[in-house]
Design a protein around this motif. Structure first.
Motif, PDB file in Angstrom:
ATOM      1  N   PRO A  39    -151.845  69.304  39.760  1.00 50.44           N
ATOM      2  CA  PRO A  39    -152.739  68.218  39.337  1.00 50.44           C
ATOM      3  C   PRO A  39    -152.719  68.034  37.816  1.00 50.44           C
ATOM      4  O   PRO A  39    -152.644  69.023  37.080  1.00 50.44           O
ATOM      5  N   GLY A  42    -149.116  64.380  35.845  1.00 52.21           N
ATOM      6  CA  GLY A  42    -148.729  62.987  35.604  1.00 52.21           C
ATOM      7  C   GLY A  42    -148.154  62.279  36.816  1.00 52.21           C
ATOM      8  O   GLY A  42    -147.507  61.236  36.682  1.00 52.21           O
ATOM      9  N   THR A  45    -149.489  58.628  37.161  1.00 54.31           N
ATOM     10  CA  THR A  45    -148.956  57.780  36.093  1.00 54.31           C
ATOM     11  C   THR A  45    -147.496  57.453  36.361  1.00 54.31           C
ATOM     12  O   THR A  45    -147.065  56.301  36.246  1.00 54.31           O
ATOM     13  N   LYS A  67    -156.895  56.967  41.795  1.00 56.72           N
ATOM     14  CA  LYS A  67    -156.992  58.310  41.263  1.00 56.72           C
ATOM     15  C   LYS A  67    -158.437  58.673  40.945  1.00 56.72           C
ATOM     16  O   LYS A  67    -158.876  59.782  41.203  1.00 56.72           O
ATOM     17  N   SER A 275    -142.018  60.548  28.885  1.00 67.00           N
ATOM     18  CA  SER A 275    -143.461  60.417  28.805  1.00 67.00           C
ATOM     19  C   SER A 275    -143.866  59.289  29.739  1.00 67.00           C
ATOM     20  O   SER A 275    -143.625  58.113  29.463  1.00 67.00           O
TER      21      SER A 275
HETATM   22  P1  G4P Z   1    -151.755  63.622  38.355  1.00 63.82           P
HETATM   23  O1  G4P Z   1    -151.661  62.404  39.214  1.00 63.82           O
HETATM   24  O2  G4P Z   1    -150.538  64.475  38.378  1.00 63.82           O
HETATM   25  O3  G4P Z   1    -152.985  64.422  38.564  1.00 63.82           O
HETATM   26  O4  G4P Z   1    -151.808  63.148  36.819  1.00 63.82           O
HETATM   27  P2  G4P Z   1    -152.134  61.730  36.151  1.00 63.82           P
HETATM   28  O5  G4P Z   1    -150.991  60.805  36.292  1.00 63.82           O
HETATM   29  O6  G4P Z   1    -153.452  61.254  36.541  1.00 63.82           O
HETATM   30  O7  G4P Z   1    -152.178  62.205  34.646  1.00 63.82           O
HETATM   31  C1  G4P Z   1    -153.119  63.161  34.200  1.00 63.82           C
HETATM   32  C2  G4P Z   1    -153.483  62.865  32.762  1.00 63.82           C
HETATM   33  O8  G4P Z   1    -152.314  62.976  31.959  1.00 63.82           O
HETATM   34  C3  G4P Z   1    -154.019  61.472  32.561  1.00 63.82           C
HETATM   35  O9  G4P Z   1    -154.945  61.536  31.503  1.00 63.82           O
HETATM   36  C4  G4P Z   1    -152.792  60.714  32.103  1.00 63.82           C
HETATM   37  O10 G4P Z   1    -153.101  59.569  31.322  1.00 63.82           O
HETATM   38  C5  G4P Z   1    -152.114  61.751  31.253  1.00 63.82           C
HETATM   39  N1  G4P Z   1    -150.685  61.529  31.091  1.00 63.82           N
HETATM   40  C6  G4P Z   1    -149.771  61.174  32.027  1.00 63.82           C
HETATM   41  N2  G4P Z   1    -148.550  61.049  31.472  1.00 63.82           N
HETATM   42  C7  G4P Z   1    -148.691  61.323  30.173  1.00 63.82           C
HETATM   43  C8  G4P Z   1    -147.783  61.357  29.069  1.00 63.82           C
HETATM   44  O11 G4P Z   1    -146.598  61.093  29.167  1.00 63.82           O
HETATM   45  N3  G4P Z   1    -148.317  61.696  27.864  1.00 63.82           N
HETATM   46  C9  G4P Z   1    -149.635  61.993  27.693  1.00 63.82           C
HETATM   47  N4  G4P Z   1    -150.043  62.301  26.469  1.00 63.82           N
HETATM   48  N5  G4P Z   1    -150.512  61.962  28.704  1.00 63.82           N
HETATM   49  C10 G4P Z   1    -150.041  61.633  29.933  1.00 63.82           C
HETATM   50  P3  G4P Z   1    -156.494  61.485  31.752  1.00 63.82           P
HETATM   51  O12 G4P Z   1    -157.138  61.667  30.433  1.00 63.82           O
HETATM   52  O13 G4P Z   1    -156.869  62.395  32.867  1.00 63.82           O
HETATM   53  O14 G4P Z   1    -156.688  60.046  32.310  1.00 63.82           O
HETATM   54  P4  G4P Z   1    -156.708  58.718  31.464  1.00 63.82           P
HETATM   55  O15 G4P Z   1    -158.091  58.690  30.913  1.00 63.82           O
HETATM   56  O16 G4P Z   1    -155.665  58.805  30.429  1.00 63.82           O
HETATM   57  O17 G4P Z   1    -156.444  57.671  32.463  1.00 63.82           O
END
Ligand code: G4P
Length: 547
Positions: A39, A42, A45, A67, A275
């Protein structure tokens, strides 16, 4: 509305030629996979970005809404919502580069669940997402073990490169040593965090620059051909370029080159860096995926291998899920097509019962929305309306009595005794538990020597879900109490007499599962071990195949 008509018409036009082309071509075009990750790595995303490339969604953010519902596991309204929504998001099908991609969603609970295991039985390959700061995490290790059972080919995406993380070499090392799979980097990061400049594609000899806010298509990205190209040093800085050359020399010497056969055998994983939130490195992954990931592969049944090229329809049910409106108990059974062509209105035989059914209104999942599917091919998943007659593991054919293997029940590790607050509701409780166990929400056992109802689960959240659903859908207020059982084993013996003797001597610890199979409920690990030693002729299985 006119807008809706236009888009529906558009889809039909788009897929008319597909409907007319041959079964073989369609089969070869399919790429059916699931994303495995811990979890927060990402997955959501990345899913969203893949759907964007596939044109299945127009706007970022639509997967994200689901989500939000998923994460609030203590809020049962949210759970309800998730169950409803996830029927539509269970399978996301989209066309890309001449292929048809089926992305099967794995449940997003914070808890580990059996559902996830079974989804992995229905895919031809998997995509592993790893957070570059956290490296290989516990859930990923477990999911990888499941993939290994079938030698599922795996591609890897190392995510969140826009943040500081472990060094790329350290990450590859971790994947190799913890997960026991060789790594073949296909892209290589240039810098990380604030210093992220781009990635280098080792096979194409291209540098793709990291440009936040862009990178949504290849046309939208700056690509520099070759490390000696003029302008590269200027674009990424000569220091970064020197560092890249140094790292590449090291990597190319120490890591494995990409090779299709070991990848298809599940022994080597091509690795990509990027990313997801910035959509960076995702298209390189998708391009490589549709080119190299396997299409539908032959599947084992109890009697023979079924090849996807065969023209008779076969398939198996790997998941059952309550639909939008649980009050109507309308459940959807998800069937993976293994061979032949499904067409609306055809007759299929459910081989477990021998019953023939005509299926006119199977669901498909094209364009992230449900509509009645006219045709489906090997690799596709169709949703069958189910009123309690279809069970997980059921095989459907055009008449041949086949049973697909490899859709397991896992021995639960957590047990509870169900206790009714209102003893008059016993019938409703039994019915509810029978149906919920048929959906795979829990497993339930009836001891041979008592009237107790014992529930088993792989993840602790399953009990909460069951308690909530019993109340909501069956009007039963049940509490779950601790019970002195630590693990379960399905019991088999060729020798009927021996089995009977075992049954007599161990009746206190024996129970029947929902399907009537004999199970040993061990009060302790030591007890299990001693019993196994005492009864060498008896086989104690940690999984039961749905039959
Ligand atoms: P999951 O389904 O595997 O649980 O993960 P999810 O895609 O929800 O990503 C978990 C958190 O990581 C989210 O932040 C998402 O924005 C962030 N994230 C995903 N890809 C990247 C990336 O390439 N770089 C960075 N820096 N962050 C990434 P969050 O704070 O939980 O949600 P949100 O407020 O950003 O939507």
């Amino acid at each position: 509305s006119p807008a809706w008509r236009l888009s529906s018409y558009h889809w039909r036009l788009l897929f008319l030629p597909i409907a007319m082309s041959t079964h073989l071509d369609e089969t070869r075009r399919r790429r059916t996979f699931a994303i495995i990750s811990h979890p927060d790595a990402g997955k959501t995303t990345l899913t969203e970005k893949l759907l964007l490339f596939g044109g299945a969604i127009q706007m970022a953010g639509s997967v994200k809404g689901r989500k939000a519902a998923r994460h609030a596991t203590s809020d049962w309204m949210a759970l309800e919502k998730e169950r409803g929504i996830s029927v539509t998001s269970s399978v996301m099908q989209f066309p890309y580069a001449g292929k048809i991609v089926n992305l099967l969603d794995t449940p997003g609970h914070a808890d580990f669940s059996e559902d996830t295991y079974r989804v992995l039985t229905a895919v031809d390959s998997a995509l592993m997402v790893i957070d570059c700061a956290k490296g290989v995490e516990e859930r990923t290790i477990k999911l990888m073990e499941v993939c290994r059972l079938r030698d599922t080919p795996i591609m890897s995406f190392i995510n969140k490169l826009d943040r500081e993380g472990k060094s790329p070499i350290e990450l590859l090392d971790e994947v190799e040593s913890v997960l026991g799979i060789a790594c073949a980097p296909v892209t290589w990061p240039i810098g990380m965090g604030k210093r992220l400049k781009g990635v280098y594609h080792l096979l194409l000899d291209e540098v793709h620059l990291f440009e936040p806010g862009r990178n949504f298509t290849r046309q939208d990205s700056t690509i520099i051909n070759g490390l000696d190209a003029p302008g590269l040093a200027e674009a990424i800085g000569s220091e970064a370029l020197a560092e890249l050359r140094e790292e590449l020399a090291l990597v190319q010497g120490a890591s494995h080159p990409f090779d299709l056969d070991p990848y298809l055998a599940g022994k080597l994983t091509p690795v990509f860096f990027g990313s997801a939130v910035n959509n960076f490195g995702v298209q390189l992954l998708l391009d490589f995926f549709v080119e190299h990931a396997p299409g539908p592969r032959p599947r084992a049944t109890t009697t023979r291998q079924v090849h996807p090229e065969e023209d008779q329809l076969t398939g198996f049910v790997f998941k059952i899920q309550a639909n939008m409106d649980p009050a109507h108990r309308d459940r959807v059974a998800f069937m993976r097509v293994c061979s032949g062509t499904y067409s609306a209105g055809m007759k299929m035989v459910q081989t477990r019962t021998g019953k023939e059914v005509r299926i006119a209104n199977a669901l498909t999942f094209m364009a992230s929305d449900r509509e009645i599917v006219e045709r489906a091919y090997p690799g596709d998943v169709i949703g069958l309306h189910n009123h309690g007659t279809i069970a997980i593991g059921d095989t459907f054919t055009e008449g041949e009595m086949l049973t697909f293997t490899g859709i397991p029940n896992f021995a639960p590790e957590l047990f509870r005794r169900a206790r009714l607050r209102d003893p008059l509701k016993m019938k409703a409780l039994q019915k509810g538990l029978a149906q919920l166990s048929e959906e795979g929400a829990t497993q339930f056992f009836r001891p041979l020597t008592s009237n107790e109802l014992i529930l088993g689960a792989v993840g602790v959240l399953q009990f909460d879900v069951v308690a909530y659903r019993l109340k909501d859908e069956y009007g039963v207020d049940a509490a779950f109490e601790p019970v002195g059982v630590v693990t379960a084993r399905w019991v088999h013996c060729e020798d009927a007499k021996k089995l009977e003797e075992f049954r007599d001597k161990n009746a206190l610890h024996l129970a029947l599962d929902a399907a009537g199979a004999l199970v040993y409920l061990a009060p302790s690990r030591v007890n299990l071990q001693l019993t196994q030693e005492r009864w060498p002729q008896i086989r104690f299985a940690a999984t039961r195949e749905h039959a």
